[in-house]
Design a protein around this motif. Structure first.
Motif, PDB file in Angstrom:
ATOM      1  N   VAL A  26      -7.104   4.005  -4.775  1.00  0.00           N
ATOM      2  CA  VAL A  26      -8.082   4.443  -4.207  1.00  0.00           C
ATOM      3  C   VAL A  26      -8.177   5.964  -3.707  1.00  0.00           C
ATOM      4  N   ALA A  63      -6.517   6.266   5.616  1.00  0.00           N
ATOM      5  CA  ALA A  63      -5.796   5.967   4.238  1.00  0.00           C
ATOM      6  C   ALA A  63      -5.402   4.533   4.350  1.00  0.00           C
ATOM      7  N   GLU A 106      -9.119   9.569  -2.452  1.00  0.00           N
ATOM      8  CA  GLU A 106      -9.522  10.263  -1.373  1.00  0.00           C
ATOM      9  C   GLU A 106     -10.174  11.638  -1.809  1.00  0.00           C
ATOM     10  N   VAL A 133       0.777  -1.171   0.024  1.00  0.00           N
ATOM     11  CA  VAL A 133      -0.063  -0.119   0.145  1.00  0.00           C
ATOM     12  C   VAL A 133       0.768   1.291  -0.107  1.00  0.00           C
ATOM     13  N   SER A 152       2.640  -1.039   4.381  1.00  0.00           N
ATOM     14  CA  SER A 152       2.550   0.426   3.812  1.00  0.00           C
ATOM     15  C   SER A 152       3.807   1.116   3.766  1.00  0.00           C
ATOM     16  N   VAL A 206      -3.200   4.996  -2.397  1.00  0.00           N
ATOM     17  CA  VAL A 206      -4.276   5.828  -2.041  1.00  0.00           C
ATOM     18  C   VAL A 206      -3.713   7.315  -2.018  1.00  0.00           C
ATOM     19  N   THR A 207      -4.491   8.098  -2.749  1.00  0.00           N
ATOM     20  CA  THR A 207      -4.240   9.448  -2.866  1.00  0.00           C
ATOM     21  C   THR A 207      -5.355  10.333  -3.084  1.00  0.00           C
ATOM     22  N   TRP A 247     -16.894  -1.120  -1.748  1.00  0.00           N
ATOM     23  CA  TRP A 247     -16.076  -0.550  -2.652  1.00  0.00           C
ATOM     24  C   TRP A 247     -15.793  -0.930  -3.971  1.00  0.00           C
ATOM     25  N   PRO A 269       0.440   5.225   0.349  1.00  0.00           N
ATOM     26  CA  PRO A 269      -0.175   6.406   0.778  1.00  0.00           C
ATOM     27  C   PRO A 269       0.459   7.431   0.322  1.00  0.00           C
ATOM     28  N   ALA A 326      -7.321   0.867   3.101  1.00  0.00           N
ATOM     29  CA  ALA A 326      -6.421  -0.230   1.993  1.00  0.00           C
ATOM     30  C   ALA A 326      -6.819  -1.511   2.617  1.00  0.00           C
TER      31      ALA A 326
END
Lengths: 371, 371
Positions: free
Chosen positions: A88, A99, A90, A14, A118, A66-67, A236, A16, A103
């Motif tokens: 993903v 975040a 946000e 993951v 992560s 994730v952004t 999701w 972030p 995930a």
């Protein structure tokens, strides 16, 4: 690369990708944060560097980014291999617990025994093999039920990083330590003491854990947060996602994963730390970038951006040529010149930390379009 | 201003506006030379400053500007009061003898007993009243048949200027000296010696003379040049001008007026020098501009261009904000930052002279469009 490692076949990375990095203004902006810039000297963005570092471990299809929604196109451009199902977005930033927790919640539904790791999108790491080795070890520790972090043995009494105190070996895994506690950024004297004891590692913000273990740990501290994340994860991969995001996301508690997971896990004796034998930087300011780029060579002028646009005579420090214009330097020691289309910064490596104050001044002047 | 002065009613100012000023790159360019930029701190271009200095002496209708054809529009914009009949455009630069000689030849045909005074378009002068007094005195000396120059008593052992040696008073005009000789830019030791004797003045390149006297003096050294200039002048205010310019101008000898007029006149005892009690600079580099702007105040940051675009924290030196972008400076001593649309210079006042080498490097790279 593919030597069998316990749990690695269930490993999912993951990334972030958030955080503006205001001490890197005018390069880093709200619309183009730190992770999108080529600051490591590799010629690639920090995000792309991160991808290339983790892909050999997880596989390209097993990296979730994730952004912020605003950065979706830029991320897709940097990572053409990224499956849209693994991006993903946000609507607004809600800190690292939301975040990374989201995930984990999405991934555990897709694959119940997944191990997630992560990794920040904007760190610089030298020593890819050692990084890979540390991640494999962390995955094995996570497979055994621990939450694992990767800590970096400090090479200097840095005051800009948090530290991890770890004094005893983990019973069942050689070379891995049990975390006693996390400590906040110290003052210089304290940092010198940390370095002297040998009991401290830099907190590089990397966590590896079974997704279910991570979520259970987080649930103890933040039951509402995890309930919300699981409700989101349940829909999701369906048409109901947007409605759920609009309803749930803005109400989620904002809390760093250090507080919701890492510190409580350490207190409970369930946090392990793998010492990473690689060079690590979080590239907090231009002085760090200059130092990284110079790699110990004295009087080096480090050039990022379009090197063809730089004419330097007897100068050292850092020049970032991103303004599409000729940049000419003459007779400057340890200078920092960052040239962009609509803003220019000139300072020295010594004063690189003060960029934040300039950013404040620009805000006060009501010129936030430049931030 | 209008106290009667011998000859002032016949006085006509000539402003040769040429010279790129390559040590002022990237502000000064082939297409926008030094004299078009506001470098004195007045907020006006050096050309406009010059106009405003001489207009009270000559009258606005009696100022002739000689410049390159490429700069015609820029000069008209700077000097809306300038009559087009008083704008002399050169197809190519042919040095100061041709420029000032042509002006004199044109004016003497329009007004046979005219007294011409030539003043560079790109010098900075503080002390307008003293300047006016010196010019009036020079006009009176010119009316008596001398060629007059205005010299500036040196305040430091400058190595960047030529000097005038003058040890004896002119017989018939009090306060005015007879020029013994011109001397080239000295080395520092020689300059210190000049300052100690009190016999030397800086050569500010200002000449005042009856036009006919100037041309006769020039004819002795350069008969072909003067013949060509007179042939041009004869048709200047007619339709035949363009044909004559195309035929004659490119063949004229290129020679500085110092060699064609001033030095021979000095050798013949016909050159007088009026000591000017004003502050004078030829603004050769950015260090001079910084020093001028700081006006003796320590740790001053001098800002030219768009001051609203500059955010400076604890910095001194010079910043020129002409790039339409925010310029942010932090913790810099004696810095020189010149920001333009397509090129940026960062150096220090100490290294300001080295800009010339950067200009050479740009030339060698085949990027002359930036010069």
């Amino acid at each position: 690369m593919s030597a069998p490692s316990p749990g690695l076949d269930r490993f999912h990375a993951v990334i972030p990708a958030g955080g503006v990095g205001s001490r890197l203004w005018p390069l880093s902006r709200a619309g183009a944060p730190k992770f999108l810039h080529p600051l490591s000297g590799s010629g690639e963005s920090l995000l792309r560097d991160t991808w290339q570092r983790v892909a050999p471990l997880s596989g390209e299809g097993r990296i979730l980014v994730v952004t912020g929604r605003a950065h979706a196109d830029a991320v897709r451009e940097q990572l053409p291999e990224l499956d849209d199902a693994n991006l993903v977005l946000e609507d607004e930033p809600r800190e690292s617990s939301a975040a990374i927790g989201l995930a984990a919640a999405i991934l555990v539904r897709r694959e119940p025994d997944v191990i997630v790791g992560s990794f920040h999108a904007d760190h610089v790491i030298r020593g890819v093999a050692a990084f890979g080795q540390a991640v494999r070890q962390a995955v094995a520790v996570a497979d055994a039920g621990y939450i694992a972090t990767i800590g970096v043995p400090p090479t200097e009494p840095a005051t800009g990083f948090g530290y991890i105190r770890a004094t005893s070996a983990l019973a069942d895994v050689p070379g891995v330590l049990q975390v006693d506690s996390f400590v906040e950024k110290p003052d210089l004297e304290t940092a010198i003491g940390y370095l002297a004891t040998g009991d401290y590692l830099w907190n590089a913000g990397m966590f590896v854990s079974r997704a279910d273990v991570l979520l259970e740990r987080m649930r103890i501290e933040q039951p509402d947060l995890v309930a919300g994340l699981e409700e989101l994860a349940a829909v999701w991969d369906t048409d109901a996602r947007d409605e759920a995001v609009a309803r749930i996301w803005p109400a989620l508690p904002k809390i760093a994963i250090d507080y919701s997971v890492a510190e409580p896990a350490a207190a409970a004796g369930r946090l392990a730390v793998v010492p990473g034998r690689f060079t690590w930087h979080d590239v907090g300011d231009f002085a760090t970038i200059a130092r990284l780029g110079a790699a110990g060579r004295p009087n080096q002028l480090v050039t990022l951006g379009d090197a063809d646009q730089v004419i330097a005579d007897d100068s050292s420090g850092l020049v970032v040529a991103s303004g599409g214009r000729l940049v000419s330097l003459i007779g400057l020691r340890d200078v920092v010149v960052v040239d962009t289309e609509d803003a220019l910064l000139v300072t020295t490596t010594e004063h690189a930390q003060r960029v934040k104050q300039t950013v404040e001044a620009i805000k006060e002047q009501g010129r936030s379009q430049l931030l």
